[in-house]
Motif scaffolding. Structure first.
Motif, short mmCIF file in Angstrom:
data_model
loop_
_atom_site.label_atom_id
_atom_site.label_comp_id
_atom_site.label_asym_id
_atom_site.label_seq_id
_atom_site.Cartn_x
_atom_site.Cartn_y
_atom_site.Cartn_z
N ALA A 10 -0.89 -5.41 -42.37
CA ALA A 10 -0.71 -3.96 -42.56
C ALA A 10 -1.58 -3.44 -43.70
CB ALA A 10 0.76 -3.65 -42.81
N SER A 11 -1.69 -4.22 -44.77
CA SER A 11 -2.49 -3.80 -45.93
C SER A 11 -3.97 -3.74 -45.57
CB SER A 11 -2.29 -4.76 -47.10
OG SER A 11 -0.96 -4.73 -47.54
N GLU A 12 -4.45 -4.73 -44.84
CA GLU A 12 -5.86 -4.75 -44.46
C GLU A 12 -6.20 -3.59 -43.52
OE1 GLU A 12 -8.54 -6.48 -45.55
OE2 GLU A 12 -7.06 -6.97 -47.09
N ALA A 13 -5.29 -3.29 -42.61
CA ALA A 13 -5.52 -2.17 -41.71
C ALA A 13 -5.58 -0.86 -42.49
CB ALA A 13 -4.40 -2.11 -40.66
N ALA A 14 -4.75 -0.73 -43.51
CA ALA A 14 -4.74 0.48 -44.33
C ALA A 14 -6.03 0.61 -45.13
CB ALA A 14 -3.54 0.46 -45.26
N ARG A 15 -6.49 -0.50 -45.67
CA ARG A 15 -7.76 -0.47 -46.42
C ARG A 15 -8.91 -0.02 -45.52
NH1 ARG A 15 -10.43 -2.74 -50.90
NH2 ARG A 15 -8.46 -3.57 -51.70
N PHE A 16 -8.96 -0.56 -44.33
CA PHE A 16 -10.02 -0.18 -43.39
C PHE A 16 -9.93 1.32 -43.07
CE2 PHE A 16 -11.56 0.55 -39.07
CZ PHE A 16 -12.84 0.03 -39.15
N LYS A 17 -8.72 1.82 -42.84
CA LYS A 17 -8.52 3.23 -42.53
C LYS A 17 -9.01 4.12 -43.68
CE LYS A 17 -6.62 7.11 -40.96
NZ LYS A 17 -7.26 7.92 -39.89
N LEU A 18 -8.62 3.77 -44.89
CA LEU A 18 -8.99 4.59 -46.05
C LEU A 18 -10.50 4.57 -46.28
CD1 LEU A 18 -6.04 3.58 -48.39
CD2 LEU A 18 -6.44 5.86 -47.45
N GLU A 19 -11.09 3.40 -46.18
CA GLU A 19 -12.54 3.31 -46.38
C GLU A 19 -13.29 4.09 -45.31
OE1 GLU A 19 -13.15 -0.89 -46.56
OE2 GLU A 19 -12.76 -0.98 -48.73
N SER A 20 -12.76 4.10 -44.09
CA SER A 20 -13.43 4.84 -43.02
C SER A 20 -13.33 6.35 -43.23
CB SER A 20 -12.81 4.47 -41.66
OG SER A 20 -11.50 4.99 -41.53
N GLU A 21 -12.38 6.79 -44.04
CA GLU A 21 -12.21 8.21 -44.33
C GLU A 21 -12.98 8.64 -45.59
OE1 GLU A 21 -10.72 10.55 -42.66
OE2 GLU A 21 -9.57 9.46 -41.15
N GLY A 22 -13.63 7.68 -46.25
CA GLY A 22 -14.44 8.03 -47.41
C GLY A 22 -13.84 7.69 -48.75
N PHE A 23 -12.70 7.03 -48.78
CA PHE A 23 -12.10 6.59 -50.04
C PHE A 23 -12.75 5.29 -50.50
CE2 PHE A 23 -8.80 9.04 -47.92
CZ PHE A 23 -8.20 9.77 -48.93
N ARG A 24 -12.87 5.12 -51.80
CA ARG A 24 -13.20 3.81 -52.38
C ARG A 24 -11.89 3.20 -52.84
NH1 ARG A 24 -14.71 2.28 -57.58
NH2 ARG A 24 -15.09 4.45 -58.19
N VAL A 25 -11.51 2.08 -52.27
CA VAL A 25 -10.17 1.53 -52.46
C VAL A 25 -10.14 0.54 -53.61
CG1 VAL A 25 -8.29 0.26 -51.36
CG2 VAL A 25 -9.67 1.86 -50.01
N ASP A 26 -9.27 0.81 -54.58
CA ASP A 26 -8.97 -0.19 -55.61
C ASP A 26 -8.03 -1.25 -55.03
OD1 ASP A 26 -10.51 0.93 -57.56
OD2 ASP A 26 -8.86 1.60 -58.84
N TYR A 27 -6.94 -0.77 -54.45
CA TYR A 27 -6.00 -1.71 -53.83
C TYR A 27 -5.07 -0.96 -52.89
CZ TYR A 27 -2.70 -0.02 -57.40
OH TYR A 27 -1.92 0.77 -58.21
N VAL A 28 -4.63 -1.67 -51.86
CA VAL A 28 -3.45 -1.32 -51.08
C VAL A 28 -2.61 -2.58 -51.09
CG1 VAL A 28 -2.49 -0.58 -48.88
CG2 VAL A 28 -4.73 0.27 -49.60
N ALA A 29 -1.39 -2.50 -51.61
CA ALA A 29 -0.61 -3.72 -51.85
C ALA A 29 0.84 -3.53 -51.42
CB ALA A 29 -0.67 -4.09 -53.33
#
Length: 284
Positions: free
Chosen positions: A226-245
């Protein structure tokens, strides 16, 4: 009901006011802030009023919790506006010390909490939580309230404060206040003012995404997946992700696989603005 709010700037004057309330048999709550007051802060004042007879709100932009490339000098400051808003919300006293009062010449002490501060925001903001722990310890000792109120948006910070208060036997109850959000789900933050109009349109995706993680976890999906899917979603929307945990809600220890109760926490950058948010995962 709005009350007239007085401002004090020294530890002596703060303690004098609190002592008078104590002599009258009144209880005291403290709401620490760095100013740039918004509805989230005001909700904490409202909560404090429900828990104590008198409310002190502190306003101090704490240099110790800012990194060398962070926004200390740019951080929004408008004491007159903040005082008016706090007065309307029912705060009895504004404590607004300057840096010399909080950290006089020769100041050389810090409060440091291990374990809880080693990752998440602690990984990308070295020394941040030492700065938070030090200033909050000072505020609690200066005011000596019965209760102190902190927002759950800074969830890691809230747990850090609860830990050192317990470890150091500081006689105060730490109370967490619920996150206040815009209609589209964006958690209120003083730093939201830094978002451009285009970024403000995208920003609510953060909350939507971690809510999806929480929903997936409640349905039995594994935490790592679930965390990896969220990271991919956020990055695809233009966010630079520090963490999803996905973490234990009391210890912040990592959780893997299906979980029974957890907290989903995230920190991202959108343009020049750093956003954090978190949501609970109810026990299944």
């Amino acid at each position: 009901m709005a009350r007239s709010i007085d401002t004090v700037r020294t530890v002596h004057d703060l303690r004098t006011r609190v002592a008078a309330w104590r002599e009258a048999g009144e209880t005291v709550a403290l709401v620490p802030t760095m100013g740039a007051i918004h509805a989230g802060h005001l909700s904490l004042v409202t909560l404090a009023n429900s828990l104590a007879d008198r409310v002190v709100t502190s306003l101090f932009v704490n240099p110790l919790q800012f990194g060398p490339r962070e926004d200390f000098h740019a951080y929004p400051r408008d004491e007159a506006r903040d005082a008016a808003a706090l007065s309307d919300a029912g705060s009895d006293l504004l404590y607004a010390p300057d840096a010399g009062e909080m950290y006089p010449p020769g100041f050389s002490t810090k409060v440091s909490v291990s374990d809880l501060t080693e990752d998440l925001c602690g990984a990308s903001r070295p020394n941040h939580f030492d700065g938070v722990a030090t200033v909050v310890t000072k505020l609690l000792l200066q005011c000596a309230p019965d209760k102190a109120i902190f927002g759950e948006k800074d969830y890691q910070q809230l747990l850090v404060i609860k830990r050192f208060v317990r470890d150091l036997n500081i006689p105060v109850e730490i109370v967490g206040g619920a996150i206040v959000r815009e209609a589209d789900g964006l958690a209120l933050s003083s730093r939201n003012a830094y978002l451009s109009p285009a970024e403000r349109t995208i920003a609510p995706v953060l909350h939507q995404t971690i809510c999806q993680v929480a929903d997936d976890l409640a349905k039995g999906r594994g935490a790592d997946d679930a965390s990896e899917a969220a990271r991919f979603k956020l990055e695809s929307e233009g966010f630079r992700v520090d963490y999803v945990a996905v973490r234990d809600p009391e210890t912040l220890k990592p959780l893997h696989g299906p979980v029974t109760a957890a907290r989903v926490l995230a920190a991202v950058h959108l343009g020049k603005t750093r956003l954090i948010d978190n949501v609970p995962v109810p026990a299944r």
